[in-house]
Design an enzyme around this catalytic site. Structure first.
Site, PDB file in Angstrom:
ATOM      1  CG  ASP A  45      -1.826   1.010   1.238  1.00  9.68           C
ATOM      2  OD1 ASP A  45      -2.681   1.249   0.338  1.00  9.68           O
ATOM      3  OD2 ASP A  45      -1.929   1.898   2.218  1.00  9.68           O
ATOM      4  CD  GLU A 101      -2.252   2.778  -3.673  1.00 13.47           C
ATOM      5  OE1 GLU A 101      -3.215   3.384  -3.828  1.00 13.47           O
ATOM      6  OE2 GLU A 101      -1.658   2.408  -2.463  1.00 13.47           O
TER       7      GLU A 101
END
Length: 633
Positions: free
Chosen positions: A338, A367
């Site tokens: 993330d 990400e």
């Protein structure tokens, strides 16, 4: 054409290259310029420029001449280059124009991505299909839940709209749950297998007190509403038996304030960093004025930032018995990181080392919303894709290009977006790109493609807005086109759970509704099944083949994937290719203007163009070709 970085006649090999690999450059100049010398100027980032003299190597027809040279980058990094020529008109600069081509004058350089020698990414994902699951909303096994943890509300109606209104304090808490669980995912593995899925990407599964679970409370425990560690192990084992791997979400830039580590709400015995400066977790956080003022993720005080360079935190996550290796041992095959932008390079280095030490085939995917090959974050040029960090990334540039084209954007912009990524990304990363058209952070694809743009409208408007019958029909047809583009482009297509069933919705929380079991759009599911079978049947071309945009004009787009087969030393080889022709318009479109030779075409999916040269509205044709190529003079 003076030079084209994407054409092997001018640069070989094209694209990103491994450190130590020689590159041959050629430019062609008008004879009338009377060129007496030419140079390749290479600018390694943050280092002095390198000048490479080019030599004359013959005529290109009667009016132009070739100049060429070789350059070998010695180490990984970003290099930028252009050309200069000494002519009868003085020194002429050749810089980058549109679509990789050269122009006289200008200031733009070409990018050369050089990655680490021997850089290799996991083979198991190549040519596969991913499926993203928001665990609370996919499927619940065994009926309604009991012993729901304090502070959470529970929906008994699976089809009820997610809570979107602020609480009595005016705060959005994301504390409503539906009870989707790991056993539910396990029960639906045959459904996923039927779609052709080879990798499940699970949004966070660790104990957390919001439904999105990006506010980790305990990295060492599965959230109780999802099940137990044993449930996780059984899911991974059952999935692997069907040829499906499981990738989990790693949220390492921040924790929850309601966590074992921070414990602001006092839920845990503690002491957390908020409770005592003597806490073993105190150094993980940056307090400006302990305990109430601290750095937090984008200003959300429920998400205190961690200091990833603190040694105790690094060991907790990346040590021999740390979080990364622990869950790989439990059955996970990889990690999705993330907000990778907010993780410092040394931390990602350590995480990659931990994952690969535990399992050399473990996947580390990040990400990143922009071009990850040249991304700068917080004033630092990132080296995600150069080796030793990320195996690949979420491919937002392809998503934006696909949706933009289908909604009427400039076809040339689509071509440039695709070819730019193909040129800049190392091949080991390119083959594993997570090609999505929707995620938990974006509107549902069918809503984007068929509905009224939200244009900043608030949650109340979004909550009451649904596609009309006509909007849904248009959205469905465009979604089918978007999906086949996903499945054809380089990388790995990723289905956001429910997209294949026609699930609609604007932004969070409306894009996170429950999978509509029993209310699915069976026509769409059938299309996705067909795409899965097609991808399996043509796996080699789609996993390893080249890619080019053959045409991008008006309402028509032609994409080609190709691979050359033939043993070295043979007199001929075969060029196998897949060609996708798309009509994005609401009107029929003739393809005669494309000047395509379809004489040997075999239909694979979509329209059958045999004897016909017109595509219906919102339709496509996927064709297969095999042509013999002479390999010797």
């Amino acid at each position: 054409m003076l030079f084209n970085s994407r054409d092997p006649r001018y640069r070989f090999p094209t694209g990103a290259v491994e450190a130590g690999r020689p590159i041959h450059f050629r430019i062609t100049l008008p004879r009338e310029l009377s060129c007496s010398a030419a140079r390749l100027i290479v600018e390694p980032e943050n280092e002095p420029a390198i000048l490479c003299d080019m030599f004359w190597c013959g005529m290109n027809g009667e009016e132009e001449e070739w100049w060429e040279c070789d350059f070998t980058p010695k180490k990984r990094g970003l290099y930028f280059y252009l050309f200069e020529a000494s002519t009868c008109r003085g020194v002429q600069r050749l810089s980058r124009g549109e679509h990789g081509r050269a122009i006289f004058g200008g200031t733009y350089r070409w990018q050369l991505t050089v990655y680490q020698e021997g850089f290799k990414t996991p083979d198991w994902l190549e040519g596969g299909i991913m499926y993203q699951i928001f665990p609370d909303r996919f499927y619940k096994a065994g009926g309604d839940k009991e012993n729901v943890p304090a502070g959470r509300t529970y929906h008994e109606d699976w089809y009820e709209q997610p809570d979107w209104r602020p609480n009595h304090e005016g705060r959005i808490t994301n504390t409503d749950f539906y009870g989707g669980d790991l056993q539910g995912v396990r029960e639906k593995l045959p459904y996923l297998k039927d779609l052709g899925v080879t990798c499940i990407y699970l949004n966070p599964v660790f104990e957390s007190h919001s439904n999105h679970r990006y506010d980790t409370a305990d990295y060492l425990k599965i959230d109780p509403l999802l099940g137990s560690e044993q449930d996780f192990r059984e899911l991974c084992e059952s999935a692997r038996e069907l040829g499906i791997r499981v990738m989990i979400d790693g949220v390492f830039s921040h924790t929850g304030s309601d966590s074992v580590y921070f414990n602001r709400e006092g839920r845990y015995e503690g002491p957390g960093a908020y409770n005592s400066a003597e806490s073993p977790y105190y150094k993980w956080y940056n307090f400006r004025n302990w305990p109430h003022e601290y750095d937090s993720w984008w200003g959300f005080d429920t998400l205190p930032n961690v200091n990833e360079t603190e040694e105790s935190y690094n060991l907790f996550v990346n040590g021999e018995d740390g979080v990364v290796r622990r869950w790989l041992r439990a059955g996970a095959s990889g990690w999705r990181l993330d907000v990778a932008d907010e993780l410092p390079d040394p931390f990602i280095d350590h995480l990659n080392e931990a994952a690969k030490t535990e399992d050399p085939e473990a996947l580390v995917l990040g990400e990143v919303w922009e071009d990850a090959s040249n991304k700068s974050a917080y004033g630092v040029r990132r080296r995600y894709l150069l080796g030793g960090q990320l195996d690949s990334v979420m491919n937002y540039p392809f998503r934006d290009a696909i949706l933009g084209f289908l909604l009427g954007g400039d076809p040339a912009a689509f071509a440039e977006a695709v070819e730019n990524i193909v040129e800049n990304y190392p091949r080991p990363c390119l083959r594993l790109l997570m090609n999505h058209i929707g995620t938990h952070d974006t509107e549902r694809a069918i809503t984007v493609l068929g509905g009224t743009p939200a244009n900043g409208r608030g949650r109340e408007w979004q909550s009451g807005k649904h596609l009309s019958q006509r909007e849904r029909e248009i959205g469905r047809e465009r979604l089918k086109l978007a999906a086949i583009m996903q499945y054809i482009l380089p990388g790995v297509p990723c289905i956001y759970y429910g997209d294949e069933a026609g699930l609609e919705g604007y932004r969070d929380p409306f894009n996170r509704a429950c999978y509509p079991w029993g209310r699915e759009d069976q026509e769409l599911i059938g299309w996705y099944r067909s795409l899965g079978k097609m991808r399996h049947e043509h796996r080699e071309i789609l996993a390893r083949g080249g890619c080019r945009v053959r045409k991008a004009e008006g309402n028509l787009l032609v994409l080609e994937r190709f691979i050359v087969r033939g043993a070295e030393g043979e007199d001929c080889a075969f060029r196998d290719s897949l060609m996708l022709i798309i009509n994005r318009s609401e009107r029929p479109q003739s393809i005669l203007s494309l000047s395509l030779d379809l004489s040997d075409a075999k239909p694979v999916l979509g329209e059958n163009l045999e004897g016909v040269r017109v595509l219906r509205p919102y339709s496509c044709a996927l064709l297969k070709f095999r042509k013999e190529i002479q390999t010797t003079p």
